[in-house]
Write a protein that holds these residues in place. Structure first.
Motif, PDB file in Angstrom:
ATOM      1  N   GLU A 113      -9.037  -0.099   5.549  1.00 32.54           N
ATOM      2  CA  GLU A 113      -8.601   1.046   6.341  1.00 32.54           C
ATOM      3  C   GLU A 113      -7.167   0.792   6.784  1.00 32.54           C
ATOM      4  O   GLU A 113      -6.863  -0.227   7.396  1.00 32.54           O
ATOM      5  N   THR A 114      -6.315   1.729   6.416  1.00 26.50           N
ATOM      6  CA  THR A 114      -4.926   1.649   6.864  1.00 26.50           C
ATOM      7  C   THR A 114      -4.731   2.660   7.985  1.00 26.50           C
ATOM      8  O   THR A 114      -5.667   3.361   8.361  1.00 26.50           O
ATOM      9  N   ALA A 115      -3.508   2.740   8.503  1.00 24.64           N
ATOM     10  CA  ALA A 115      -3.211   3.712   9.542  1.00 24.64           C
ATOM     11  C   ALA A 115      -3.399   5.139   9.013  1.00 24.64           C
ATOM     12  O   ALA A 115      -3.548   6.077   9.775  1.00 24.64           O
ATOM     13  N   LEU A 168       0.821  -1.222   0.000  1.00 26.80           N
ATOM     14  CA  LEU A 168       0.000   0.000   0.000  1.00 26.80           C
ATOM     15  C   LEU A 168       0.848   1.263   0.000  1.00 26.80           C
ATOM     16  O   LEU A 168       0.333   2.371  -0.013  1.00 26.80           O
ATOM     17  N   GLY A 169       2.165   1.091   0.020  1.00 27.38           N
ATOM     18  CA  GLY A 169       3.050   2.248  -0.010  1.00 27.38           C
ATOM     19  C   GLY A 169       3.162   2.923   1.338  1.00 27.38           C
ATOM     20  O   GLY A 169       2.513   2.541   2.329  1.00 27.38           O
ATOM     21  N   GLU A 170       4.023   3.907   1.396  1.00 29.91           N
ATOM     22  CA  GLU A 170       4.218   4.725   2.591  1.00 29.91           C
ATOM     23  C   GLU A 170       4.574   3.890   3.819  1.00 29.91           C
ATOM     24  O   GLU A 170       4.273   4.269   4.952  1.00 29.91           O
ATOM     25  N   GLY A 171       5.175   2.708   3.576  1.00 28.41           N
ATOM     26  CA  GLY A 171       5.611   1.898   4.701  1.00 28.41           C
ATOM     27  C   GLY A 171       4.497   1.162   5.416  1.00 28.41           C
ATOM     28  O   GLY A 171       4.717   0.558   6.466  1.00 28.41           O
ATOM     29  N   VAL A 205       2.096  -1.766   6.342  1.00 30.19           N
ATOM     30  CA  VAL A 205       2.272  -3.212   6.224  1.00 30.19           C
ATOM     31  C   VAL A 205       0.979  -3.978   6.458  1.00 30.19           C
ATOM     32  O   VAL A 205       0.907  -5.167   6.241  1.00 30.19           O
ATOM     33  N   GLU A 206      -0.060  -3.293   6.948  1.00 26.11           N
ATOM     34  CA  GLU A 206      -1.310  -4.013   7.198  1.00 26.11           C
ATOM     35  C   GLU A 206      -2.495  -3.069   7.029  1.00 26.11           C
ATOM     36  O   GLU A 206      -2.341  -1.848   6.955  1.00 26.11           O
ATOM     37  N   ALA A 207      -3.664  -3.677   6.961  1.00 27.38           N
ATOM     38  CA  ALA A 207      -4.896  -2.903   6.808  1.00 27.38           C
ATOM     39  C   ALA A 207      -6.051  -3.692   7.404  1.00 27.38           C
ATOM     40  O   ALA A 207      -5.954  -4.903   7.598  1.00 27.38           O
ATOM     41  N   ARG A 208      -7.115  -2.986   7.693  1.00 22.57           N
ATOM     42  CA  ARG A 208      -8.309  -3.639   8.241  1.00 22.57           C
ATOM     43  C   ARG A 208      -9.385  -3.632   7.160  1.00 22.57           C
ATOM     44  O   ARG A 208      -9.564  -2.642   6.447  1.00 22.57           O
ATOM     45  N   VAL A 209     -10.073  -4.763   7.008  1.00 27.29           N
ATOM     46  CA  VAL A 209     -11.160  -4.835   6.029  1.00 27.29           C
ATOM     47  C   VAL A 209     -12.370  -4.093   6.597  1.00 27.29           C
ATOM     48  O   VAL A 209     -12.914  -4.491   7.626  1.00 27.29           O
ATOM     49  N   VAL A 246       0.254  -7.202   4.244  1.00 28.16           N
ATOM     50  CA  VAL A 246       0.648  -7.193   2.831  1.00 28.16           C
ATOM     51  C   VAL A 246       1.098  -8.600   2.443  1.00 28.16           C
ATOM     52  O   VAL A 246       1.905  -9.216   3.149  1.00 28.16           O
ATOM     53  N   GLY A 247       0.539  -9.125   1.355  1.00 30.92           N
ATOM     54  CA  GLY A 247       0.887 -10.473   0.902  1.00 30.92           C
ATOM     55  C   GLY A 247      -0.130 -11.518   1.302  1.00 30.92           C
ATOM     56  O   GLY A 247      -0.131 -12.623   0.761  1.00 30.92           O
ATOM     57  N   ASP A 248      -1.014 -11.190   2.288  1.00 35.75           N
ATOM     58  CA  ASP A 248      -2.065 -12.130   2.655  1.00 35.75           C
ATOM     59  C   ASP A 248      -3.084 -12.242   1.520  1.00 35.75           C
ATOM     60  O   ASP A 248      -3.383 -11.267   0.834  1.00 35.75           O
TER      61      ASP A 248
END
Lengths: 107, 352
Positions: free
Chosen positions: A41-43, A11-14, A16-20, A70-72
């Motif tokens: 939703e990311t940080a 998702l860029g900008e470092g 590494v995870e997101a919430r659905v 990322v990668g899941d």
């Protein structure tokens, strides 16, 4: 039929995870390429991820409100058999279109 | 040579059904895919590689399933470097392999022209025949799919001009299947131009005489009369063959019977076949998507004129794209030869 999975892209900008937040598709749905797939939703913000493929959604691997890294794997598609990734062949409406009329040669 | 029934090869697609006489109906995309399966199965020296042809199965799904079936030693993805793809094919061919590289789109062939012209085409000549180049370069070609720049070009004249290359362009699923196998089985480099606008067209793919035990191999360079007529000959290849068949239907409404020739092999060109047709019809119109100037239509017109000058009732006409870069998708219908442009050219030959 060809099966394809889609994993959470970088998702860029470092990030590494997101919430659905919300799935815009359900198993069994037919989805077109670039049509809305899922809202994450990311940080930093909420982002809508478009579908990378045209086809039928066969499985959602993550439930709403779950965290993905990322990668899941997010989703599995059954690709439409003859779909290409680039370009479309327009329906040939002009198939029989004509203005020019011919005069046969004298025999 | 191992003989494999066509219908066994396309079983994985799940959609083909058998036609009477052993022919199987499939799309051109599937017909090429089936030929690639055959080529990889019958000779362990064959390799398929290019951008996205492996795991993804190609951007048009033409190489679908090959990676899974034959493994990544024989079907593999390459970096986005067309020059390296052809360079690798040349090196592999020098070492006994029979590569079938794909260049993803016509316009992406330009970065590979150095390797194609300076290495692939002339290695056999340079080594006085000691080294052969059994390489078939698959090149999705021509326009008609409303795609961006570099995705609609016609490079046949460029490659036909290079000594050492054979150039071929099928127009039907049947020919796509068999001309590809014919290309793969020859020891010379072949540029195989796939009309991407026809990938989804369906048609019967039959067994060929050269696949039967004791059958004769069809010569490279044979054209095909796809419709017989007596008033004028339309000459085309690739996606424009169907355009010409449509025009022939329209002309028939006016009582004009057009013959349509699918040239198929663009080098060598079937000059005898063209001359025989013009001897019957006395008029010829060549149709292609590429720009007019120094296009392959000029070569066809010259050959017809040399061979059949006394038979001609009118100068050979050319209906082509324009001398401009291939336009953006929405302008394609104004660039590609239309029914009316072909009909006007026919009328010019009729009233000359």
């Amino acid at each position: 039929m060809t099966e394809r999975t889609f994993t959470l892209p970088d998702l860029g900008e470092g990030l590494v995870e997101a919430r659905v937040l919300e799935w815009r598709v359900a198993p069994g749905d037919r989805v077109g390429r670039n049509e809305p797939l899922v809202e994450l939703e990311t940080a930093k913000s909420a982002v809508e991820i478009p579908s990378p493929h045209a086809g039928v959604v066969t499985r959602l691997h993550v439930e709403e409100d779950q965290l993905v890294r990322v990668g899941d794997t997010l989703v599995t598609f059954d690709l439409e058999r003859d779909s290409g990734i680039v370009g479309t062949v327009p329906e040939e409406a002009e198939r029989t279109e004509r203005r020019v009329r011919l005069r046969p040669p004298e025999e | 040579m191992t003989v494999t029934p066509v219908n066994a090869e396309c079983a994985s697609t799940g959609s083909a059904h058998e036609e009477p006489g052993g022919a199987v109906e499939m799309s051109m995309r599937e017909a090429i895919n089936s030929a690639l399966h055959t080529a990889l199965r019958e000779d362990p020296r064959t390799l398929v590689f290019g951008e996205d042809v492996g795991r993804l199965g190609g951007v048009f799904r033409v190489t679908d399933g090959l990676w899974h079936t034959f493994g990544e030693d024989r079907v593999f993805d390459t970096p986005i470097s067309e020059s390296a793809i052809i360079g690798a094919a040349v090196g592999l061919a020098m070492n006994g392999f029979r590569p079938i590289p794909e260049l993803q789109f016509d316009g992406f062939a330009y970065p590979a022209v150095d390797q194609i012209v300076n290495q692939l085409a002339r290695m056999h000549y340079r080594t006085r025949g000691a080294v052969t180049m059994p390489v078939t370069v698959r090149l999705p070609s021509f326009g008609g799919i409303r795609a961006p720049e570099h995705h609609g070009e016609s490079l046949e004249a460029l490659f036909a001009h290079v000594p050492g290359l054979t150039v071929v362009a099928p127009s039907t699923p049947h020919d796509a299947h068999h001309l590809l196998l014919r290309s793969v089985r020859t020891d010379d480099p072949v540029i195989y131009l796939e009309p991407k606008a026809r990938y989804w067209d369906r048609g019967p793919v039959g067994r060929r005489n050269d696949e039967a035990p004791g059958g004769t191999v069809e010569p490279i360079g044979a054209s095909r009369v796809v419709r017989a007529g007596r008033h004028a000959t339309l000459i085309a290849w690739g996606a424009m063959v169907r355009r010409c068949l449509q025009v022939a239907d329209l002309a028939a409404e006016d009582g004009v019977e057009l013959e349509v020739i699918d040239l198929r092999w663009l080098k060598p060109i079937d000059a005898d076949g063209l001359a025989a047709s013009v001897a019957r019809t006395r008029r010829a119109v060549v149709v292609h998507e590429a720009p007019l100037t120094a296009g392959l239509g000029a070569e066809v017109a010259a050959l017809v004129t040399e061979r059949a000058f006394r038979d001609l009732a009118a100068p050979v006409q050319r209906v082509t794209g324009y001398d401009v870069p291939y336009p953006a998708g929405p302008l394609e219908p104004r660039y590609l030869p239309t029914n009316d442009r072909v009909l006007l050219a026919v009328q010019r030959t009729l009233e000359y």
